[in-house]
Design a protein around this motif. Structure first.
Motif, mmCIF file in Angstrom:
data_model
loop_
_atom_site.group_PDB
_atom_site.id
_atom_site.type_symbol
_atom_site.label_atom_id
_atom_site.label_comp_id
_atom_site.label_asym_id
_atom_site.label_seq_id
_atom_site.Cartn_x
_atom_site.Cartn_y
_atom_site.Cartn_z
ATOM 1 N N HIS A 1 0.853 -1.182 0.000
ATOM 2 C CA HIS A 1 0.000 0.000 0.000
ATOM 3 C C HIS A 1 0.897 1.242 0.000
ATOM 4 O O HIS A 1 1.919 1.261 0.695
ATOM 5 C CB HIS A 1 -0.891 -0.019 1.248
ATOM 6 C CG HIS A 1 -2.006 0.962 1.164
ATOM 7 N ND1 HIS A 1 -1.808 2.302 1.402
ATOM 8 C CD2 HIS A 1 -3.308 0.817 0.857
ATOM 9 C CE1 HIS A 1 -2.969 2.933 1.246
ATOM 10 N NE2 HIS A 1 -3.892 2.046 0.910
ATOM 11 N N PRO A 2 0.529 2.275 -0.777
ATOM 12 C CA PRO A 2 1.400 3.456 -0.817
ATOM 13 C C PRO A 2 1.693 4.051 0.558
ATOM 14 O O PRO A 2 2.804 4.534 0.812
ATOM 15 C CB PRO A 2 0.623 4.452 -1.682
ATOM 16 C CG PRO A 2 -0.754 3.876 -1.838
ATOM 17 C CD PRO A 2 -0.613 2.408 -1.673
ATOM 18 N N MET B 1 3.950 14.143 11.887
ATOM 19 C CA MET B 1 3.585 14.423 10.484
ATOM 20 C C MET B 1 2.521 13.442 10.007
ATOM 21 O O MET B 1 2.401 12.327 10.526
ATOM 22 C CB MET B 1 4.827 14.342 9.591
ATOM 23 C CG MET B 1 5.434 12.955 9.494
ATOM 24 S SD MET B 1 6.999 13.012 8.632
ATOM 25 C CE MET B 1 8.152 12.827 9.986
ATOM 26 N N GLY B 2 1.752 13.880 9.016
ATOM 27 C CA GLY B 2 0.718 13.019 8.440
ATOM 28 C C GLY B 2 1.301 12.229 7.281
ATOM 29 O O GLY B 2 1.924 12.790 6.384
ATOM 30 N N ILE B 3 1.125 10.910 7.326
ATOM 31 C CA ILE B 3 1.710 10.083 6.243
ATOM 32 C C ILE B 3 0.978 10.332 4.919
ATOM 33 O O ILE B 3 1.581 10.369 3.855
ATOM 34 C CB ILE B 3 1.675 8.581 6.609
ATOM 35 C CG1 ILE B 3 2.377 8.347 7.948
ATOM 36 C CG2 ILE B 3 2.345 7.749 5.520
ATOM 37 C CD1 ILE B 3 2.473 6.894 8.356
ATOM 38 N N ASN C 1 0.839 11.995 -0.653
ATOM 39 C CA ASN C 1 0.236 12.828 -1.707
ATOM 40 C C ASN C 1 1.303 13.607 -2.462
ATOM 41 O O ASN C 1 1.258 13.728 -3.679
ATOM 42 C CB ASN C 1 -0.745 13.838 -1.099
ATOM 43 C CG ASN C 1 -2.007 13.163 -0.622
ATOM 44 O OD1 ASN C 1 -2.223 11.992 -0.883
ATOM 45 N ND2 ASN C 1 -2.834 13.903 0.090
ATOM 46 N N LEU C 2 2.265 14.120 -1.693
ATOM 47 C CA LEU C 2 3.332 14.898 -2.317
ATOM 48 C C LEU C 2 4.230 14.018 -3.175
ATOM 49 O O LEU C 2 4.591 14.363 -4.285
ATOM 50 C CB LEU C 2 4.215 15.496 -1.219
ATOM 51 C CG LEU C 2 3.907 16.890 -0.732
ATOM 52 C CD1 LEU C 2 4.879 17.240 0.378
ATOM 53 C CD2 LEU C 2 4.026 17.885 -1.869
ATOM 54 N N LYS C 3 4.582 12.858 -2.630
ATOM 55 C CA LYS C 3 5.519 11.976 -3.341
ATOM 56 C C LYS C 3 4.912 11.391 -4.603
ATOM 57 O O LYS C 3 5.589 11.190 -5.591
ATOM 58 C CB LYS C 3 5.977 10.827 -2.420
ATOM 59 C CG LYS C 3 7.056 11.251 -1.464
ATOM 60 C CD LYS C 3 7.817 10.063 -0.932
ATOM 61 C CE LYS C 3 8.898 9.617 -1.868
ATOM 62 N NZ LYS C 3 10.257 9.832 -1.413
ATOM 63 N N TYR C 4 3.620 11.061 -4.535
ATOM 64 C CA TYR C 4 2.994 10.385 -5.682
ATOM 65 C C TYR C 4 1.955 11.246 -6.397
ATOM 66 O O TYR C 4 1.257 10.762 -7.286
ATOM 67 C CB TYR C 4 2.346 9.073 -5.217
ATOM 68 C CG TYR C 4 3.344 8.052 -4.731
ATOM 69 C CD1 TYR C 4 4.161 7.381 -5.628
ATOM 70 C CD2 TYR C 4 3.479 7.767 -3.376
ATOM 71 C CE1 TYR C 4 5.088 6.447 -5.184
ATOM 72 C CE2 TYR C 4 4.397 6.842 -2.920
ATOM 73 C CZ TYR C 4 5.196 6.181 -3.831
ATOM 74 O OH TYR C 4 6.112 5.255 -3.387
ATOM 75 N N ARG D 1 -9.426 9.781 -0.357
ATOM 76 C CA ARG D 1 -10.307 8.596 -0.278
ATOM 77 C C ARG D 1 -9.728 7.404 -1.003
ATOM 78 O O ARG D 1 -10.034 6.263 -0.686
ATOM 79 C CB ARG D 1 -11.690 8.949 -0.842
ATOM 80 C CG ARG D 1 -12.431 9.923 0.056
ATOM 81 C CD ARG D 1 -13.649 10.471 -0.604
ATOM 82 N NE ARG D 1 -13.287 11.355 -1.706
ATOM 83 C CZ ARG D 1 -14.116 12.242 -2.247
ATOM 84 N NH1 ARG D 1 -15.340 12.363 -1.793
ATOM 85 N NH2 ARG D 1 -13.723 13.013 -3.246
ATOM 86 N N LEU D 2 -8.841 7.671 -1.981
ATOM 87 C CA LEU D 2 -8.241 6.560 -2.732
ATOM 88 C C LEU D 2 -7.500 5.591 -1.819
ATOM 89 O O LEU D 2 -7.418 4.398 -2.096
ATOM 90 C CB LEU D 2 -7.262 7.112 -3.769
ATOM 91 C CG LEU D 2 -7.896 7.780 -4.982
ATOM 92 C CD1 LEU D 2 -6.862 8.580 -5.744
ATOM 93 C CD2 LEU D 2 -8.532 6.727 -5.878
#
Ligand code: DAH
Length: 347
Positions: free
Chosen positions: A107-108, A313-315, A320-323, A329-330
């Motif tokens: 999972h990402p 920090m929020g994972i 979101n930034l990295k990908y 919701r995804l």
């Protein structure tokens, strides 16, 4: 013969019928199920039945139709394997390997959590975890939240149980694990604490009722704000690449003093301005600060001897930034088309 009598007779015939070959099954289909077959024929006859008989007979006829079709479904594959086996001697080679398992993907959020944890592990941080069902003390009071702090509001927090002076709730942040860690022993503490947190939010592309955080805590003699900055600077270079800029903005958290929010230069537009950074060139990625002496004392740590820093920090935000993922919701919809795009798990 009446329709009822015909149905009785065919029902008996079908119930007693046992096919001996593929051809038998095909004959059955041709007799009962094709356009000019018995079932369709009975429905034709049914049209001329009086309307008061239709109600009862309609049900019987439908049951008969289901029976005749079910019998076909049940028998149609019975002879297929042996037919192909006799035509082709390889078809049943039981020594061939099976079809094998399809290996899933990580999972990402797990990928990014792992990356974050690996970076801090190299700096000597250990990984710690705490419960998702938490009491008021660990989630709020020990962290210096005043009695009437808005985070304690029902609109923000999922409370599970009222308990005299120590309500039970789903933790709203991983900072609760800091307290559990400090209560459990004596400094130095150097830990990274990943986990799921919950907030009473309406679900949208930008907010969810649960998400993931990574908390960090470093307590020892003589730990300073310079250590905080250097540690987080190093972390950003490792995670987002050399040359990523950081900036600290003064902020407020009840459990740190002084407190700051850390931004990084936008990894997508490199600071030029884009949707992700709302055309500012900077993206906030975490909150941090020097652990408030009250928090140390609440956890029975001598605040005159020890100092330290913490961050959270929020994972999801980092993922979101990295990908470049635009909709939170995804992450929890389990759509295989989304999940398959990430690195395959290796055994
Ligand atoms: N707990 C904060 C939140 O959920 C994040 C945070 C800020 C954690 C500052 C910290 C900190 O440890 O020092 O928004």
């Amino acid at each position: 013969m009446s329709i009822q009598e015909k149905i009785d007779q065919y029902t008996e015939e079908i119930n007693n019928w046992t096919p001996r070959s593929q051809q038998d099954v095909e004959d059955y289909r041709l007799k009962f199920l094709v356009a000019k077959g018995i079932v369709k024929g009975l429905f034709e006859d049914f049209k001329s039945v009086s309307s008061e008989d239709k109600r009862i007979l309609g049900k019987v006829l439908n049951e008969f139709k289901q029976l005749s079709e079910a019998k076909y479904v049940e028998t149609k594959d019975l002879f297929e394997v042996s037919a192909s086996a006799s035509n082709d001697s390889n078809a049943q080679d039981l020594t061939l390997p099976g079809p094998g398992f399809e290996i899933g993907t990580r999972h990402p959020l797990s990928l990014v959590r792992k990356e974050i944890v690996e970076i801090f592990k190299k700096l000597g941080f250990i990984v710690a975890e705490g419960p998702e069902i938490e009491d008021d003390w660990h989630n709020f009071s020990a962290l210096n939240f005043p009695e009437e702090h808005p985070a304690r509001d029902m609109q923000d927090t999922f409370f599970i149980q009222k308990q005299e002076g120590n309500d039970i709730a789903l933790r709203t942040h991983t900072s609760s694990v800091q307290v559990r860690m400090m209560e459990s022993g004596t400094p130095p503490f150097r830990a990274i604490m990943p986990g799921r947190v919950y907030r009473n939010e309406a679900i949208s592309a930008r907010a969810h009722c649960f998400f993931h955080q990574v908390e960090g805590l470093y307590i020892d003699e003589g730990v300073s704000f310079a250590d905080l900055k250097q540690t987080l600077y190093h972390f950003v270079q490792e995670l987002f690449g050399e040359g990523t800029k950081v900036r600290f903005r003064p902020s407020y958290f009840p459990f740190t003093e002084p407190s700051a929010e850390m931004d990084i230069s936008c990894t997508i537009c490199k600071g030029a301005g884009c949707n992700m950074c709302k055309y500012t060139g900077w993206v906030e990625i975490l909150g941090c600060g020097m652990v408030d002496p009250n928090v140390l004392e609440n956890s029975k740590i001598d605040a005159r001897k020890y100092t330290g820093f913490a961050f959270g920090m929020g994972i999801e935000r980092i993922t979101n930034l990295k990908y470049e993922i635009k909709d939170l919701r995804l992450f929890s919809e389990n759509d295989i088309r989304f999940l398959k795009q990430f690195e395959t798990e290796t055994i």
